[in-house]
Design an enzyme around this catalytic site. Structure first.
Site, PDB file in Angstrom:
ATOM      1  N   GLY A  11     -18.963  -7.508-149.876  1.00  0.00           N
ATOM      2  CA  GLY A  11     -18.827  -6.084-150.190  1.00  0.00           C
ATOM      3  C   GLY A  11     -17.739  -5.844-151.211  1.00  0.00           C
ATOM      4  N   GLY A  15     -14.591  -0.094-153.096  1.00  0.00           N
ATOM      5  CA  GLY A  15     -13.713   0.100-151.956  1.00  0.00           C
ATOM      6  C   GLY A  15     -12.610  -0.933-151.838  1.00  0.00           C
ATOM      7  N   TYR A 152     -21.975   4.289-135.867  1.00  0.00           N
ATOM      8  CA  TYR A 152     -21.012   3.583-136.718  1.00  0.00           C
ATOM      9  C   TYR A 152     -19.884   2.997-135.875  1.00  0.00           C
ATOM     10  CZ  TYR A 152     -17.354   2.726-140.148  1.00  0.00           C
ATOM     11  OH  TYR A 152     -16.369   2.134-140.890  1.00  0.00           O
TER      12      TYR A 152
END
Length: 282
Positions: A11, A15, A152
């Protein structure tokens, strides 16, 4: 570089993962970074493949894709020292309104994607009798009092749970595992490309809709956490011999964890006599 490490970061095109990769490359470490699209990764990092950088296009939910990425990293750098399972996305929606497929998709990426990486990096770590694994959860993986974030939070509670077990499993091999609970950091996590909303929202959940709107329009861009400082903390801890199993990243994460612990302690004591009266000899 005397303390150069080989990092594998998932990822990494946005971010905290992106900031981490940029800092690692600047510090002279060797980095294999993954994203769903290799070109997006190269564009985001501003770095083409080089002696110290290996951008990889990986589908984390596909075991063969993950296996090939690990193999390519070891082939290029001869080893891996640190793994950061950072890939994931936010899913808003109450337990009632999210479909089975929406819930499972969040688990596939946030939980099973990390498990795929762990499964294929562990043979290398065991062979070299060393390695550090950082699984990026969320403060929502410890403190779940967020209406509309149940699925989540469940994925991140799962990350926390399997990391605790992993830490115990791999300790005899000289390997460590840390679950990282970031609070609110000023990244694009709350933007449309990282936050998924329910396909069929239920109007009666007015509190949840208000919270969703606040996260998208008020909290987004105003988070207190500095991702640059967050990445610095991870790099610093990775250089330590003894690392924590639990790392709460950010003042807000620390405060929420402290509140949760206080609540648990209160419940334990208030209900102790009744809850412990269950043995045969009582």
């Amino acid at each position: 570089m005397e303390n150069q490490q080989v990092w594998f970061v998932t990822g990494a095109s946005k971010g905290l993962g992106l900031v981490l990769v940029q800092q690692l490359l600047k510090a002279g470490h060797q980095v294999a970074a993954t994203s769903r699209t290799k070109q997006d990764l190269i564009t985001a990092t501003g770095s083409e493949q080089s002696e110290n950088f290996l951008p990889l296009e990986v589908t984390l939910t596909n075991e063969e894709s993950v296996k090939n990425a690990i193999s390519a990293t070891v082939a290029k750098f001869t080893k891996i020292d640190v793994v950061v399972n950072n890939a994931g996305y936010g899913q808003v929606g109450t337990l009632e309104e999210l479909s089975d497929s929406e819930a499972r998709r969040n688990f596939d990426v946030n939980v099973f994607g990390s498990l795929n990486v762990i499964r294929y990096v562990m043979p290398h770590f065991r062979a070299q009798h060393s390695g550090k694994i950082f699984n990026i959860a969320s403060v929502g993986g410890f403190f779940g009092n967020f209406p509309g974030w149940g699925i989540y939070c469940a994925t991140k509670f799962a990350v926390a749970g399997f990391t605790e077990s992993l830490a115990a499993e791999v300790k005899p091999f000289g390997i460590s595992a840390t679950v990282v609970y970031p609070g609110y950091f000023r990244t694009n996590f709350l933007s449309k490309e990282s936050l998924t909303v329910p396909a069929n929202p239920i109007p009666e959940y007015t509190e949840v809709r208000a919270g969703q709107e606040a996260h998208e329009n008020e909290i987004n861009g105003n988070q207190a956490g500095d991702p640059e400082k967050g990445a610095e903390v991870l790099i610093r801890i990775a250089s330590e011999q003894n690392v924590p199993v639990h790392l709460f990243l950010g003042q807000d994460a620390y405060d929420m964890a402290a509140l949760k612990i206080k609540t648990i302690e209160s419940d334990l004591e208030n209900w102790k006599d009744l809850a412990t009266s269950t043995n045969f000899d009582n």
